[in-house]
Design an enzyme around this catalytic site. Structure first.
Site, PDB file in Angstrom:
ATOM      1  N   ASP A  11       3.407  -0.499  -1.619  1.00  0.00           N
ATOM      2  CA  ASP A  11       3.824   0.505  -2.371  1.00  0.00           C
ATOM      3  C   ASP A  11       4.860   0.619  -3.032  1.00  0.00           C
ATOM      4  O   ASP A  11       5.913   1.667  -2.435  1.00  0.00           O
ATOM      5  CB  ASP A  11       4.283   1.957  -1.370  1.00  0.00           C
ATOM      6  CG  ASP A  11       4.676   2.002   0.161  1.00  0.00           C
ATOM      7  OD1 ASP A  11       5.198   3.198   0.721  1.00  0.00           O
ATOM      8  OD2 ASP A  11       5.175   0.589  -0.213  1.00  0.00           O
ATOM      9  N   ASP A  16       8.634  -3.801  -1.586  1.00  0.00           N
ATOM     10  CA  ASP A  16       7.378  -4.495  -2.189  1.00  0.00           C
ATOM     11  C   ASP A  16       7.630  -5.066  -3.359  1.00  0.00           C
ATOM     12  O   ASP A  16       7.010  -6.023  -3.489  1.00  0.00           O
ATOM     13  CB  ASP A  16       6.883  -2.559  -2.353  1.00  0.00           C
ATOM     14  CG  ASP A  16       6.239  -2.160  -1.609  1.00  0.00           C
ATOM     15  OD1 ASP A  16       7.671  -1.140  -1.173  1.00  0.00           O
ATOM     16  OD2 ASP A  16       5.783  -1.923  -0.486  1.00  0.00           O
ATOM     17  N   ASN A  40       5.094   5.198  -0.247  1.00  0.00           N
ATOM     18  CA  ASN A  40       7.163   5.491  -0.897  1.00  0.00           C
ATOM     19  C   ASN A  40       7.731   6.352  -2.270  1.00  0.00           C
ATOM     20  O   ASN A  40       8.052   7.136  -2.770  1.00  0.00           O
ATOM     21  CB  ASN A  40       7.967   4.205  -1.689  1.00  0.00           C
ATOM     22  CG  ASN A  40       8.238   3.034  -0.330  1.00  0.00           C
ATOM     23  OD1 ASN A  40       8.373   4.051   0.118  1.00  0.00           O
ATOM     24  ND2 ASN A  40       7.936   2.203  -0.621  1.00  0.00           N
ATOM     25  N   THR A 124       2.340  -3.978   3.101  1.00  0.00           N
ATOM     26  CA  THR A 124       3.559  -3.290   3.210  1.00  0.00           C
ATOM     27  C   THR A 124       4.136  -2.038   2.693  1.00  0.00           C
ATOM     28  O   THR A 124       5.359  -2.186   2.103  1.00  0.00           O
ATOM     29  CB  THR A 124       4.754  -4.398   2.378  1.00  0.00           C
ATOM     30  OG1 THR A 124       4.036  -3.875   0.534  1.00  0.00           O
ATOM     31  CG2 THR A 124       4.305  -5.887   2.361  1.00  0.00           C
ATOM     32  N   PHE A 165       8.481   4.020   8.671  1.00  0.00           N
ATOM     33  CA  PHE A 165       7.726   4.701   7.693  1.00  0.00           C
ATOM     34  C   PHE A 165       6.436   3.990   7.087  1.00  0.00           C
ATOM     35  O   PHE A 165       5.553   5.040   7.723  1.00  0.00           O
ATOM     36  CB  PHE A 165       8.593   4.480   6.385  1.00  0.00           C
ATOM     37  CG  PHE A 165       8.006   5.548   5.167  1.00  0.00           C
ATOM     38  CD1 PHE A 165       6.917   4.980   4.682  1.00  0.00           C
ATOM     39  CD2 PHE A 165       8.223   7.072   5.319  1.00  0.00           C
ATOM     40  CE1 PHE A 165       7.119   5.325   3.614  1.00  0.00           C
ATOM     41  CE2 PHE A 165       7.448   7.138   3.721  1.00  0.00           C
ATOM     42  CZ  PHE A 165       7.133   7.195   2.482  1.00  0.00           C
ATOM     43  N   ASN A 166       6.089   3.603   7.121  1.00  0.00           N
ATOM     44  CA  ASN A 166       4.422   2.718   6.968  1.00  0.00           C
ATOM     45  C   ASN A 166       3.865   3.493   7.719  1.00  0.00           C
ATOM     46  O   ASN A 166       2.519   3.596   7.465  1.00  0.00           O
ATOM     47  CB  ASN A 166       4.614   1.319   6.852  1.00  0.00           C
ATOM     48  CG  ASN A 166       5.110   0.645   5.921  1.00  0.00           C
ATOM     49  OD1 ASN A 166       5.453   1.426   4.439  1.00  0.00           O
ATOM     50  ND2 ASN A 166       6.056  -0.488   5.703  1.00  0.00           N
ATOM     51  N   HIS A 239      12.966  -5.519   3.919  1.00  0.00           N
ATOM     52  CA  HIS A 239      12.115  -5.596   4.331  1.00  0.00           C
ATOM     53  C   HIS A 239      10.706  -5.785   4.374  1.00  0.00           C
ATOM     54  O   HIS A 239      10.123  -6.701   4.574  1.00  0.00           O
ATOM     55  CB  HIS A 239      11.294  -3.527   4.879  1.00  0.00           C
ATOM     56  CG  HIS A 239      12.338  -2.386   4.682  1.00  0.00           C
ATOM     57  ND1 HIS A 239      12.738  -2.478   6.468  1.00  0.00           N
ATOM     58  CD2 HIS A 239      13.033  -2.160   5.027  1.00  0.00           C
ATOM     59  CE1 HIS A 239      13.000  -1.529   6.437  1.00  0.00           C
ATOM     60  NE2 HIS A 239      13.518  -1.006   5.273  1.00  0.00           N
ATOM     61  N   ASP A 240       9.931  -5.475   3.190  1.00  0.00           N
ATOM     62  CA  ASP A 240       8.592  -6.210   2.612  1.00  0.00           C
ATOM     63  C   ASP A 240       8.649  -7.713   2.336  1.00  0.00           C
ATOM     64  O   ASP A 240       7.634  -8.144   2.954  1.00  0.00           O
ATOM     65  CB  ASP A 240       7.904  -5.664   1.270  1.00  0.00           C
ATOM     66  CG  ASP A 240       7.298  -3.412   1.805  1.00  0.00           C
ATOM     67  OD1 ASP A 240       7.811  -3.318   0.822  1.00  0.00           O
ATOM     68  OD2 ASP A 240       7.984  -3.724   2.932  1.00  0.00           O
TER      69      ASP A 240
HETATM   70  O1  RIB Z   1       9.930   1.646   6.028  1.00  0.00           O
HETATM   71  C1  RIB Z   1      10.084  -0.037   5.704  1.00  0.00           C
HETATM   72  C2  RIB Z   1       9.235   0.432   5.110  1.00  0.00           C
HETATM   73  O2  RIB Z   1       8.789   2.004   3.988  1.00  0.00           O
HETATM   74  C3  RIB Z   1       8.747  -0.623   3.495  1.00  0.00           C
HETATM   75  O3  RIB Z   1       7.925  -0.895   3.232  1.00  0.00           O
HETATM   76  C4  RIB Z   1       9.113   0.277   2.061  1.00  0.00           C
HETATM   77  O4  RIB Z   1       8.725  -0.493   1.215  1.00  0.00           O
HETATM   78  C5  RIB Z   1       8.217   1.673   2.861  1.00  0.00           C
HETATM   79  O5  RIB Z   1       7.113   1.764   2.661  1.00  0.00           O
HETATM   80 CA    CA Z   2       6.914  -1.066   1.078  1.00  0.00          CA
END
Ligand code: RIB
Ligand code: CA
Length: 312
Positions: A11, A16, A40, A124, A165-166, A239-240
């Protein structure tokens, strides 16, 4: 060793975008296709961003638009981190190729069915497309080698007190994936919060002196500003790309094979990943959970890919 064939479900999203570059410019990875999912940003924006990053970094693989909402039809965009475009901070080129006519799930199914070796699914963003694929194409699951996802946390969350979040965006899809029986690797906040975009990383990007590295600096500066505003983290966690790096070199993380479930009904905890690090609850281990990062090794992989992409 042959490159690992993967499909990246994402996303874009600043991190990403970096995962796309790491996947496309690492010899250990054979990026077969990209599928988008809302998270996102709304699906139209993250899909446009995926095409624009492909144009920027000269990534030429099929891109298909995936789910615009969670399995239960809920969730909102993380504009508070990624901005109104879902990828603010730099002028990105217009797409250089058309979106695949297939839906995201159809592209996953086609690439998995056509592959002569089992494919790894890397997610991701929210796990909606992966869950839909598992439910709609059960006969193809035997040609999926592993699911690697950025998401969850063995500790606190970042979208609610205990949900990352994801996973928060689609806990029901996460439950489908966790119950799939497939080999899974989880790169949650425990490990990704060690992938910090520090001033040293900015210096290494500056030193590359390519148009791509300059654009990435702009994107990372925006990402750093919102992360600091929201989480008081001056160096944002990237993160990703960690979910790609673990495929390139398993030693880039410290991990443990444990039981992971997702909370679906908690009043305050829906979307929390319940990571039974010490096997206190006696449920069977189902996920390899990354808990620590070899940050220097990670950044060498990430920045080598940026350098390669910048010369493409
Ligand atoms: O919590 C971090 C995740 O949430 C990452 O994948 C970031 O791109 C958002 O999607
Ligand atoms: Ca992401």
């Amino acid at each position: 060793m042959s490159p690992i064939p993967i499909i990246l479900d994402c996303d874009p999203g600043h991190d990403d975008a970096m995962a796309m570059i790491l996947a496309a410019y690492s010899p250990e990875i054979d990026l077969r296709g990209i599928v988008t999912v809302s998270g996102n940003g709304v699906i139209e924006k993250v899909t446009l961003n995926a095409l624009r990053i492909c144009a920027l970094a000269k990534i030429n693989v099929p891109v298909a638009q995936g789910a615009g909402q969670s399995l239960m039809g809920s969730g909102d965009a993380a504009t508070y981190i990624h901005g109104e475009s879902a990828l603010d901070g730099a002028d990105l080129p217009h797409p250089t190729f058309e979106l695949s006519p297939e839906s995201g799930v159809e592209l996953i199914a086609r690439l998995v069915s056509e592959s002569d070796v089992p494919i790894t699914l890397v997610a991701t963003g929210p796990l909606t497309n992966i869950a839909l694929f598992l439910k709609l194409y059960p006969d193809l699951i035997s040609n999926v080698k592993e699911i690697v996802f950025m998401g969850g946390s063995a500790g606190r969350g970042n979208r609610s007190a205990y949900a990352e979040f994801n996973i928060w965006m689609d806990p029901d899809a996460t439950d489908v994936v966790l119950k799939s029986g497939l080999p899974m690797t989880m790169c949650g906040l425990d490990v990704t919060h060690e992938a910090l975009v520090t001033s040293e990383i900015f210096d290494r990007l500056h030193a590359m002196e390519t148009p791509l590295s300059q654009t990435i600096i702009g994107l990372m500066k925006f990402f750093a500003s919102t992360y600091n505003d929201v989480y008081e983290m001056p160096d944002p966690p990237l993160h990703d790309p960690v979910a790609i790096a673990v495929l390139i070199d398993r030693e880039v993380v410290r991990s443990k094979h444990v039981n992971v479930e997702v909370e679906l009904h908690g009043t305050f905890t829906r979307g929390a990943t319940v990571v039974d690090i010490h096997n206190m609850d006696g449920r069977p281990a189902n996920v390899t959970v990354a808990l620590g990062l070899d940050a220097p090794k990670f950044w060498d992989l990430m920045l080598n890919a940026v350098e390669l992409a910048g010369k493409a």
